[in-house]
Design an enzyme around this catalytic site. Structure first.
Site, mmCIF file in Angstrom:
data_model
loop_
_atom_site.group_PDB
_atom_site.id
_atom_site.type_symbol
_atom_site.label_atom_id
_atom_site.label_comp_id
_atom_site.label_asym_id
_atom_site.label_seq_id
_atom_site.Cartn_x
_atom_site.Cartn_y
_atom_site.Cartn_z
ATOM 1 C CE LYS A 160 -1.739 1.594 4.010
ATOM 2 N NZ LYS A 160 -1.451 2.992 4.377
ATOM 3 C CG ASN A 161 2.248 2.635 3.538
ATOM 4 O OD1 ASN A 161 1.092 2.967 3.248
ATOM 5 N ND2 ASN A 161 2.629 2.383 4.766
ATOM 6 C CG ASP A 192 3.251 1.472 9.578
ATOM 7 O OD1 ASP A 192 3.409 1.689 8.366
ATOM 8 O OD2 ASP A 192 3.011 2.375 10.403
ATOM 9 N NE ARG A 227 0.617 10.749 10.812
ATOM 10 C CZ ARG A 227 0.051 9.745 10.123
ATOM 11 N NH1 ARG A 227 -1.131 9.328 10.458
ATOM 12 N NH2 ARG A 227 0.670 9.213 9.091
ATOM 13 N N PRO A 228 1.902 16.442 11.387
ATOM 14 C CG PRO A 228 3.971 16.965 12.321
ATOM 15 C CD PRO A 228 2.790 16.054 12.480
ATOM 16 C CB VAL A 229 2.431 18.605 6.112
ATOM 17 C CG1 VAL A 229 1.590 17.347 6.034
ATOM 18 C CG2 VAL A 229 1.564 19.850 6.307
ATOM 19 C CG ASP A 230 6.995 20.474 10.336
ATOM 20 O OD1 ASP A 230 6.337 19.424 10.404
ATOM 21 O OD2 ASP A 230 8.120 20.599 10.854
ATOM 22 C CG LEU A 231 9.824 17.679 8.468
ATOM 23 C CD1 LEU A 231 10.091 16.223 8.796
ATOM 24 C CD2 LEU A 231 11.056 18.526 8.755
ATOM 25 C CB CYS A 257 -4.156 7.709 11.196
ATOM 26 S SG CYS A 257 -3.730 6.487 9.992
ATOM 27 C CB VAL A 316 7.991 6.602 14.589
ATOM 28 C CG1 VAL A 316 7.491 7.334 13.341
ATOM 29 C CG2 VAL A 316 9.297 5.883 14.309
ATOM 30 N NE ARG A 318 1.015 12.168 7.167
ATOM 31 C CZ ARG A 318 1.245 13.380 7.650
ATOM 32 N NH1 ARG A 318 0.240 14.126 8.042
ATOM 33 N NH2 ARG A 318 2.476 13.841 7.737
ATOM 34 N NE ARG A 377 -7.325 4.679 5.377
ATOM 35 C CZ ARG A 377 -6.869 5.823 5.894
ATOM 36 N NH1 ARG A 377 -7.329 6.250 7.059
ATOM 37 N NH2 ARG A 377 -5.944 6.522 5.261
HETATM 38 C C1 EPZ Z 1 4.270 6.917 6.369
HETATM 39 O O1 EPZ Z 1 3.517 7.988 6.909
HETATM 40 C C2 EPZ Z 1 3.323 5.732 6.296
HETATM 41 N N1 EPZ Z 1 2.191 6.072 5.447
HETATM 42 C C3 EPZ Z 1 2.822 5.385 7.695
HETATM 43 O O2 EPZ Z 1 2.038 4.200 7.576
HETATM 44 C C4 EPZ Z 1 4.017 5.085 8.597
HETATM 45 O O3 EPZ Z 1 3.547 4.864 9.914
HETATM 46 C C5 EPZ Z 1 4.978 6.275 8.589
HETATM 47 O O4 EPZ Z 1 5.377 6.578 7.234
HETATM 48 C C6 EPZ Z 1 6.254 6.005 9.392
HETATM 49 O O5 EPZ Z 1 6.906 4.874 8.876
HETATM 50 C C7 EPZ Z 1 2.330 5.992 4.104
HETATM 51 O O6 EPZ Z 1 3.383 5.644 3.594
HETATM 52 C C8 EPZ Z 1 1.124 6.326 3.283
HETATM 53 P P1 EPZ Z 1 6.421 10.273 8.368
HETATM 54 P P2 EPZ Z 1 4.131 9.493 6.898
HETATM 55 O O7 EPZ Z 1 6.285 11.563 7.642
HETATM 56 O O8 EPZ Z 1 4.913 9.697 5.668
HETATM 57 C C9 EPZ Z 1 6.969 13.479 11.747
HETATM 58 C C10 EPZ Z 1 0.136 2.850 7.745
HETATM 59 O O9 EPZ Z 1 -0.334 2.315 8.749
HETATM 60 N N2 EPZ Z 1 6.757 14.488 10.700
HETATM 61 O O10 EPZ Z 1 7.590 9.381 8.092
HETATM 62 O O11 EPZ Z 1 3.031 10.438 7.193
HETATM 63 C C11 EPZ Z 1 5.693 12.726 12.083
HETATM 64 O O12 EPZ Z 1 4.926 13.450 13.027
HETATM 65 C C12 EPZ Z 1 0.636 4.274 7.827
HETATM 66 O O13 EPZ Z 1 0.268 2.301 6.623
HETATM 67 C C13 EPZ Z 1 6.987 15.838 10.987
HETATM 68 O O14 EPZ Z 1 7.342 16.202 12.113
HETATM 69 O O15 EPZ Z 1 5.108 9.415 8.147
HETATM 70 C C14 EPZ Z 1 6.221 11.443 12.654
HETATM 71 O O16 EPZ Z 1 6.545 11.621 14.010
HETATM 72 C C15 EPZ Z 1 0.299 4.917 9.170
HETATM 73 N N3 EPZ Z 1 6.792 16.761 10.023
HETATM 74 C C16 EPZ Z 1 7.512 11.201 11.879
HETATM 75 O O17 EPZ Z 1 7.835 12.453 11.260
HETATM 76 C C17 EPZ Z 1 6.406 16.415 8.752
HETATM 77 O O18 EPZ Z 1 6.264 17.309 7.886
HETATM 78 C C18 EPZ Z 1 7.387 10.181 10.785
HETATM 79 O O19 EPZ Z 1 6.330 10.573 9.934
HETATM 80 C C19 EPZ Z 1 6.194 15.041 8.466
HETATM 81 C C20 EPZ Z 1 6.382 14.100 9.452
#
Ligand code: EPZ
Length: 439
Positions: free
Chosen positions: A22-23, A312, A123-127, A118, A334, A94, A404
């Site tokens: 999926k991911n 996950d 779930r920030p997107v600042d990065l 979720c 995480v 997301r 999902r």
């Molecule tokens: C991906 O989410 C996966 N989703 C998630 O799987 C998975 O849990 C996650 O990576 C971690 O491995 C998909 O691939 C669709 P991140 P993503 O950005 O990209 C912080 C599932 O069950 N962060 O790597 O959203 C964030 O808060 C799903 O299949 C920022 O601070 O995860 C977290 O603590 C759930 N700022 C950490 O980074 C940002 O702009 C990792 O998040 C983005 C993220």
């Protein structure tokens, strides 16, 4: 609404086929938007999230055909003419936020709703946003939308160091930088196999990318990308989920075969913890054989970005610990509050206590079947695993969370020996037949 009814105590004999990831499928779909033509994607799993994202692509003007039975999708991106992703769809999932990078890369501009996703935690997107700015985009937040503009229609490229490492931000920044005017570098990039496989599709489309799978990725922008036929990877999280299921519900000493698998994507941390439980692990090039031990050993884990133990799989691991004789703990570094399954496991008699971002589990006491609620994808599947080993029947509600991310989960498990069936139910049924309570 659907629920799954699981009767505990039946042996998981297998085999269990693993579906496409999926991911990885979601970023592959986004990548197809970057080329003016028809791309074909194989091994795309028939999931709600895939269908949701196909609708997001259609809004932008792409034509998407998905043959669920053959797990094959074509994306004709020649008609992309509307660089927007609306709130109504983005709030459902997301990963729709990948439209920011794809539309910036293809059209030089984008208007994308801030994501929902979720139920747990912020779930920030600042990065994502800081990285796009580092690559030359003007970013504005307007009425819940991100409005992004590349000066004179094409990003310059640049250098961005992310902290923490983010899977989604790495993917979004690769989508945006592949066709930038100049070079880009992403530091502390995500090393997940999902990112590496997605990056290989971009390379096959003509992108110039080095360092996939490492924490530093270098991109040389190219003028245009070409459409391709690309094969999705096998789902490493579904594989890990099935391995945990087999270690708990397999017949001790009898191997359960997990097919169409990519064991090389599991990472050493998960494999080491798994073998420490005493479960047998025998990987092949496209399968894994798991043998349940007579008694599972308690093994504490701490999640981390790849190649660490995947977050996950932390909920599923917690259920395994309830079956091990002894105490252990699960720490998520995480996400700090991904424990919504614990109150539901309490209803089944689990001895587990959450303290900040850790759960302490005292295993060895049999679980009892109960009616429990899915709150997100991985929490939901952990309740199915618990039901497989509980005494009596477990009703797992709100199965749409599971749909999902797990393709035909109940069908696969039923064919592998588990007593599981899907039934419709009314959340607001009044079993007593008496006058319903006042609202
Ligand atoms: C991906 O989410 C996966 N989703 C998630 O799987 C998975 O849990 C996650 O990576 C971690 O491995 C998909 O691939 C669709 P991140 P993503 O950005 O990209 C912080 C599932 O069950 N962060 O790597 O959203 C964030 O808060 C799903 O299949 C920022 O601070 O995860 C977290 O603590 C759930 N700022 C950490 O980074 C940002 O702009 C990792 O998040 C983005 C993220």
């Amino acid at each position: 609404m659907d629920k799954l009814i699981v009767e505990g105590g039946h042996t998981l004999a297998g085999p269990l086929p693993v579906s496409g990831s999926k991911n990885t499928a979601l970023p592959l779909m986004a990548a197809a938007l970057l080329a003016d033509g028809v791309s074909t994607l194989s091994r795309i799993p028939d999931l709600r999230d895939v269908k949701t994202f196909a609708n997001v692509l259609r809004i932008s003007g792409a034509a998407v055909r998905f043959d669920e039975a053959r797990n094959e999708m074509t994306v004709d991106a020649s008609g992309v003419n509307y660089p927007e992703a609306p709130y109504e769809l983005v709030k459902k999932m997301r990963a729709s936020f990948y439209m920011l990078g794809a539309l910036l890369g293809r059209c030089g501009r984008a208007r994308v709703s801030l994501p929902g996703g979720c139920a747990w935690g912020p779930r920030p997107v600042d990065l994502h946003l800081k990285g796009m700015e580092a690559f030359g985009a003007d970013i504005r937040l307007e009425h819940g939308y991100v409005v992004a503009e590349a000066k004179d229609g094409r990003l310059d490229g640049g250098v961005f160091r992310m902290d923490p490492s983010s899977v989604g931000a790495t993917i979004n920044l690769l989508l945006a930088s592949a066709t930038a005017r100049g070079p880009s570098r992403i530091e502390n990039a995500a090393r997940e196999p999902d990112v590496a496989t997605f990056g290989e599709m971009l390379r096959k489309m003509g992108a110039s990318i080095e360092g996939l799978g490492t924490d530093t990725i270098e991109v040389e922008g190219v003028d245009a990308l070409s459409p391709v036929h690309f094969y999705n990877a096998s789902d490493r999280i579904e594989l890990g989920t099935f391995m945990i299921a087999a270690a708990m519900a397999g017949e001790p000493g009898r191997a359960v075969r997990l097919t169409d698998a990519a064991p090389e994507h599991l990472g050493p941390a998960f494999v080491d913890a798994f073998t420490e439980t005493g479960a047998g692990y025998r990987p092949g090039n496209d399968y894994v054989e798991v043998t349940a031990p007579d008694e599972l050993q308690p093994v504490s884990i701490e999640t981390a970005v790849y190649p660490g133990f995947p977050t996950d799989l932390q909920a599923q691991w917690t259920v395994l610990l309830t079956q091990a004789r002894g105490n252990a703990r699960v720490r998520d570094t995480v996400y700090y509050d991904r424990f919504k399954h614990i109150p539901e496991l309490h209803r089944m008699g689990a001895n587990a206590i959450v303290v900040q971002n850790e759960v302490f589990v005292a295993g060895g006491k049999p679980l009892q079947g109960a009616t429990v609620m899915s709150t997100d994808l991985r929490a939901g599947v952990s309740l199915v695993l618990a039901g497989m080993v509980a005494e009596g029947e477990t009703h797992v509600l709100r199965v749409y969370h599971l749909d999902r991310g797990y393709e035909d989960l109940d069908g696969k498990l039923a064919r592998a020996g588990v007593a599981i069936r899907r039934v419709q139910y009314d959340e607001f049924a009044n079993p007593s037949g008496n006058e319903p309570p006042e609202e």
